[in-house]
Design a protein around this motif. Structure first.
Motif, PDB file in Angstrom:
ATOM      1  N   MET A  83      23.733   2.862 -13.185  1.00 27.74           N
ATOM      2  CA  MET A  83      24.690   3.375 -14.157  1.00 27.74           C
ATOM      3  C   MET A  83      24.767   4.898 -14.053  1.00 27.74           C
ATOM      4  SD  MET A  83      24.591   3.096 -18.285  1.00 27.74           S
ATOM      5  CE  MET A  83      26.023   3.555 -19.253  1.00 27.74           C
ATOM      6  N   LYS A  84      25.984   5.441 -14.096  1.00 28.80           N
ATOM      7  CA  LYS A  84      26.190   6.868 -13.966  1.00 28.80           C
ATOM      8  C   LYS A  84      25.654   7.634 -15.163  1.00 28.80           C
ATOM      9  CE  LYS A  84      30.509   6.734 -11.308  1.00 28.80           C
ATOM     10  NZ  LYS A  84      31.944   7.126 -11.368  1.00 28.80           N
ATOM     11  N   LYS A  85      25.165   8.846 -14.875  1.00 35.62           N
ATOM     12  CA  LYS A  85      24.887   9.788 -15.945  1.00 35.62           C
ATOM     13  C   LYS A  85      26.197  10.441 -16.358  1.00 35.62           C
ATOM     14  CE  LYS A  85      20.177  11.031 -14.514  1.00 35.62           C
ATOM     15  NZ  LYS A  85      19.264  12.164 -14.204  1.00 35.62           N
ATOM     16  N   ALA A  86      26.208  11.039 -17.548  1.00 35.00           N
ATOM     17  CA  ALA A  86      27.384  11.795 -17.968  1.00 35.00           C
ATOM     18  C   ALA A  86      27.483  13.053 -17.109  1.00 35.00           C
ATOM     19  CB  ALA A  86      27.280  12.170 -19.439  1.00 35.00           C
ATOM     20  N   SER A  87      28.633  13.274 -16.489  1.00 35.98           N
ATOM     21  CA  SER A  87      28.835  14.441 -15.633  1.00 35.98           C
ATOM     22  C   SER A  87      28.994  15.702 -16.480  1.00 35.98           C
ATOM     23  CB  SER A  87      30.087  14.246 -14.780  1.00 35.98           C
ATOM     24  OG  SER A  87      31.239  14.177 -15.614  1.00 35.98           O
ATOM     25  N   LYS A  88      28.929  16.857 -15.825  1.00 38.77           N
ATOM     26  CA  LYS A  88      29.162  18.115 -16.536  1.00 38.77           C
ATOM     27  C   LYS A  88      30.560  18.134 -17.138  1.00 38.77           C
ATOM     28  CE  LYS A  88      25.973  21.025 -13.885  1.00 38.77           C
ATOM     29  NZ  LYS A  88      25.847  22.218 -12.993  1.00 38.77           N
ATOM     30  N   PHE A  89      31.527  17.594 -16.394  1.00 41.85           N
ATOM     31  CA  PHE A  89      32.895  17.534 -16.904  1.00 41.85           C
ATOM     32  C   PHE A  89      32.966  16.684 -18.161  1.00 41.85           C
ATOM     33  CE2 PHE A  89      36.933  15.244 -17.188  1.00 41.85           C
ATOM     34  CZ  PHE A  89      37.819  16.309 -17.297  1.00 41.85           C
ATOM     35  N   GLU A  90      32.258  15.541 -18.165  1.00 46.02           N
ATOM     36  CA  GLU A  90      32.296  14.667 -19.334  1.00 46.02           C
ATOM     37  C   GLU A  90      31.675  15.344 -20.548  1.00 46.02           C
ATOM     38  OE1 GLU A  90      30.717  10.280 -20.854  1.00 46.02           O
ATOM     39  OE2 GLU A  90      30.777  10.724 -18.706  1.00 46.02           O
ATOM     40  N   VAL A 127      31.616  18.593 -21.195  1.00 46.95           N
ATOM     41  CA  VAL A 127      32.582  19.584 -21.677  1.00 46.95           C
ATOM     42  C   VAL A 127      33.755  18.882 -22.348  1.00 46.95           C
ATOM     43  CG1 VAL A 127      34.205  21.386 -20.982  1.00 46.95           C
ATOM     44  CG2 VAL A 127      31.918  21.309 -19.973  1.00 46.95           C
ATOM     45  N   ALA A 128      34.227  17.793 -21.730  1.00 48.05           N
ATOM     46  CA  ALA A 128      35.361  17.050 -22.285  1.00 48.05           C
ATOM     47  C   ALA A 128      35.011  16.479 -23.661  1.00 48.05           C
ATOM     48  CB  ALA A 128      35.772  15.936 -21.330  1.00 48.05           C
ATOM     49  N   ALA A 129      33.767  16.020 -23.828  1.00 46.37           N
ATOM     50  CA  ALA A 129      33.340  15.468 -25.116  1.00 46.37           C
ATOM     51  C   ALA A 129      33.377  16.541 -26.198  1.00 46.37           C
ATOM     52  CB  ALA A 129      31.940  14.876 -24.997  1.00 46.37           C
ATOM     53  N   ARG A 130      32.966  17.756 -25.839  1.00 42.75           N
ATOM     54  CA  ARG A 130      32.994  18.851 -26.812  1.00 42.75           C
ATOM     55  C   ARG A 130      34.439  19.230 -27.153  1.00 42.75           C
ATOM     56  NH1 ARG A 130      28.496  21.571 -23.095  1.00 42.75           N
ATOM     57  NH2 ARG A 130      26.677  20.463 -23.932  1.00 42.75           N
ATOM     58  N   GLY A 138      21.047   8.211 -24.124  1.00 41.48           N
ATOM     59  CA  GLY A 138      22.229   8.160 -24.979  1.00 41.48           C
ATOM     60  C   GLY A 138      23.419   8.860 -24.360  1.00 41.48           C
ATOM     61  N   ILE A 139      24.523   8.896 -25.104  1.00 36.19           N
ATOM     62  CA  ILE A 139      25.766   9.464 -24.607  1.00 36.19           C
ATOM     63  C   ILE A 139      25.716  10.990 -24.606  1.00 36.19           C
ATOM     64  CG2 ILE A 139      27.179   7.484 -25.241  1.00 36.19           C
ATOM     65  CD1 ILE A 139      27.986   8.983 -27.768  1.00 36.19           C
ATOM     66  N   ALA A 140      26.711  11.591 -23.957  1.00 36.57           N
ATOM     67  CA  ALA A 140      26.712  13.035 -23.706  1.00 36.57           C
ATOM     68  C   ALA A 140      26.641  13.859 -24.983  1.00 36.57           C
ATOM     69  CB  ALA A 140      27.959  13.413 -22.908  1.00 36.57           C
ATOM     70  N   HIS A 141      27.221  13.369 -26.097  1.00 31.83           N
ATOM     71  CA  HIS A 141      27.204  14.111 -27.363  1.00 31.83           C
ATOM     72  C   HIS A 141      25.802  14.570 -27.737  1.00 31.83           C
ATOM     73  CE1 HIS A 141      31.324  13.435 -28.254  1.00 31.83           C
ATOM     74  NE2 HIS A 141      31.222  12.170 -28.609  1.00 31.83           N
ATOM     75  N   LEU A 142      24.803  13.739 -27.442  1.00 28.98           N
ATOM     76  CA  LEU A 142      23.451  14.007 -27.926  1.00 28.98           C
ATOM     77  C   LEU A 142      22.791  15.173 -27.207  1.00 28.98           C
ATOM     78  CD1 LEU A 142      22.200  10.338 -28.393  1.00 28.98           C
ATOM     79  CD2 LEU A 142      23.254  11.866 -30.068  1.00 28.98           C
ATOM     80  N   VAL A 143      23.303  15.532 -26.029  1.00 32.81           N
ATOM     81  CA  VAL A 143      22.773  16.694 -25.310  1.00 32.81           C
ATOM     82  C   VAL A 143      22.966  17.959 -26.141  1.00 32.81           C
ATOM     83  CG1 VAL A 143      23.035  18.125 -23.232  1.00 32.81           C
ATOM     84  CG2 VAL A 143      23.164  15.648 -23.059  1.00 32.81           C
ATOM     85  N   ASP A 144      24.043  17.992 -26.926  1.00 28.63           N
ATOM     86  CA  ASP A 144      24.360  19.197 -27.699  1.00 28.63           C
ATOM     87  C   ASP A 144      23.251  19.571 -28.664  1.00 28.63           C
ATOM     88  OD1 ASP A 144      26.704  19.050 -26.345  1.00 28.63           O
ATOM     89  OD2 ASP A 144      27.963  18.569 -28.060  1.00 28.63           O
ATOM     90  N   SER A 145      22.500  18.589 -29.143  1.00 23.71           N
ATOM     91  CA  SER A 145      21.402  18.908 -30.060  1.00 23.71           C
ATOM     92  C   SER A 145      20.039  18.770 -29.387  1.00 23.71           C
ATOM     93  CB  SER A 145      21.457  18.016 -31.303  1.00 23.71           C
ATOM     94  OG  SER A 145      21.272  16.669 -30.979  1.00 23.71           O
ATOM     95  N   MET A 146      19.860  17.723 -28.591  1.00 28.99           N
ATOM     96  CA  MET A 146      18.530  17.420 -28.045  1.00 28.99           C
ATOM     97  C   MET A 146      18.296  17.937 -26.621  1.00 28.99           C
ATOM     98  SD  MET A 146      16.755  16.028 -30.363  1.00 28.99           S
ATOM     99  CE  MET A 146      16.976  15.304 -31.980  1.00 28.99           C
ATOM    100  N   GLY A 147      19.339  18.461 -25.996  1.00 28.95           N
ATOM    101  CA  GLY A 147      19.181  19.118 -24.702  1.00 28.95           C
ATOM    102  C   GLY A 147      18.588  18.250 -23.613  1.00 28.95           C
ATOM    103  N   ASP A 148      17.598  18.780 -22.922  1.00 29.19           N
ATOM    104  CA  ASP A 148      17.031  18.119 -21.748  1.00 29.19           C
ATOM    105  C   ASP A 148      16.196  16.882 -22.070  1.00 29.19           C
ATOM    106  OD1 ASP A 148      18.210  20.014 -20.140  1.00 29.19           O
ATOM    107  OD2 ASP A 148      16.423  21.297 -20.035  1.00 29.19           O
TER     108      ASP A 148
END
Length: 484
Positions: free
Chosen positions: A1-8, A10-13, A309-319
């Motif tokens: 399964m793919k990871k969320a790309s950098k584009f995804e 940014v697009a989510a934000r 989890g989905i890309a949104h969660l990177v915004d708070s939990m980072g790496d």
């Protein structure tokens, strides 16, 4: 399964600028006015008038950004608009119909049909249901028609009135009084009627001392995003309900306000509230949290944790997040996530693994929670979790582990809305299972999802996160285990 790309990511934000109600209102108003006055944009004098009149409506935009009029308070939003119509006796019907057309095109066709078709494979005919969901929706997003309509109709009408007026003859005193009225009106309503936010726990976690050693080798948390409690009870989910029966069930587990996914996950894994960890909506203006998370606590004792989890969660939990792409057909989303969860456990063997299943939430948003499709996704999650737990047992990962099943928030009627704690959002399924957990126990006292982080820390022998306020869910831990 793919990871969320950098584009995804940014697009989510970028999407959250349109999805979250607070930024959507000014963006929509400005875009509508620019489109309405498109032919004037090359005329310097007209463009200057448009800008000056915009500056004059900024106080109203600011008031409606601060006060979002949740749930039944949104009914009061029509009062300032009616006052405007009575006092100024102005209505540009062409502008009003353009705004209404653009709004319903965006929500029903662009968002509810095109966006969901391209992202999760929803039928091209989804608009035939989605328009009804938008009209009933009550959450804090742009799809809350009953909140957004009176806001943008008033702002646009006032802006257009000022644009058409002679600036030297505008009754600025009347305008100031009007703004003061709306501000005081908003302040009084929110202070006296907005009384359904969950009560904040005043002290930091102190109901039991931080453990000297771990009770469990592993903790596995499976979050079925957006699983509404009463719909879970109606679903045929034999495996999850058997786990619950053989463990400890918290029947009054309350989410946080606002009940948005990134907010809830952040509160669950820091043990505190938005005012402290800094994440106040899915639109994260400044990346990262202001406090320690459970993942930071685990690192202090040489242990590891991962959040799938989905890309949104990177915004708070980072790496600490192992991202999954949210761009896939909803029928295979949870299957792919479970396969990725197996790989993470096999390759990384974390002490804490959090898995976010997303298909139930996405179905609620795109098709509504009161339809059979939503129940079906809960039942599919039940089967997938059964498969995953059996795989963990085969791999020997559950010998001394606690399994926690929960939702981050529920969902209301309409487009599976969540944010303002309407019926169906506030209380979530939450139960624990494992050799250290009491069997066939039901806890009916009210608890909060901010207890998740300190409870994980207690089970894994880590210090509580720095600002953890939730009490450890010690009632679920077998007394002979907790006394060792």
């Amino acid at each position: 399964m793919k990871k969320a790309s950098k584009f995804e990511k940014v697009a989510a934000r970028c999407w959250n600028l349109l999805n979250e109600g607070k930024p959507f209102t000014p963006i929509f108003v400005i875009s509508t006015m620019l489109l309405y006055h498109f032919s004037d944009l090359l005329n310097i004098a007209q463009l200057e008038r448009l800008f000056i009149s915009f500056v004059l409506v900024l106080p109203l935009l600011a008031i409606y950004y601060v006060y979002d009029y949740p749930l039944f308070l949104r009914n009061y939003l029509w009062i300032p608009y009616v006052v405007f119509l009575i006092v100024w006796k102005f209505a540009d019907l062409s502008l009003i119909f353009l705004a209404l057309g653009l709004y319903f095109f965006f929500t029903v066709f662009f968002w509810g049909t095109l966006y969901y078709h391209l992202r999760i494979g929803i039928t091209w005919w989804n608009f035939t249901r989605f328009w009804k969901l938008v009209l009933k929706n009550s959450d804090s997003t742009s799809g809350n028609a009953q909140e957004q309509l009176p806001k943008f109709l008033l702002i646009l009408s006032l802006w257009q009135y000022l644009y058409e007026s002679d600036f030297q003859h505008i009754h600025y005193d009347r305008l100031i009084v009007f703004y003061c009225f709306i501000f005081l009106f908003s302040l009084i309503l929110h202070k006296n009627l907005f009384d359904w936010k969950p009560k904040v726990i005043e002290s930091y976690t102190n109901n039991v001392p931080a453990p000297a050693k771990a009770i469990n080798d592993k903790v596995i948390v499976i979050v079925i995003d957006g699983m509404r409690k009463d719909r879970f009870e109606q679903a045929h989910a034999p495996f999850l309900k058997q786990l619950r029966k053989n463990g400890t069930d918290f029947t009054q587990m309350e989410t946080v306000y606002p009940a948005r996914t990134v907010v809830c996950f952040t509160s669950m894994f820091t043990g505190t509230y938005p005012f402290e960890h800094g994440i106040k909506s899915n639109m994260v203006w400044k990346l990262g949290i202001k406090v320690e998370s459970i993942f930071d606590s685990l690192r202090k004792v040489g242990k590891t944790g991962r959040l799938l989890g989905i890309a949104h969660l990177v915004d708070s939990m980072g790496d600490d997040v192992e991202t999954v792409t949210a761009v896939m057909h909803n029928d295979v989303a949870d299957r792919n996530i479970i396969e990725r969860a197996k790989r993470i456990m096999k390759e990384q063997d974390p002490d804490l693994l959090v898995v976010q299943l997303i298909a139930t939430d996405q179905t609620g948003h795109s098709r509504g929670v009161l339809y059979d499709e939503y129940i079906q996704k809960i039942e599919e999650a039940d089967a997938l979790i059964k498969e995953y737990v059996e795989w963990l047992e085969e791999q020997g990962k559950l010998k001394n582990a606690t399994l926690i099943i929960c939702a981050d928030h529920g969902q209301a009627d309409g487009i599976g809305g969540h944010g303002h704690l309407d019926e169906g959002e506030r209380y979530v399924p939450f139960f624990m299972y494992g050799p250290a957990i009491e069997k066939d126990k039901r806890i009916d006292e009210k608890h909060s999802i901010v207890s998740l982080a300190p409870t994980i820390a207690y089970l894994l022998g880590a210090p509580y996160p720095s600002h953890s306020r939730g009490p450890v869910l010690i009632e679920a831990v077998r007394k002979e285990v907790s006394d060792e």
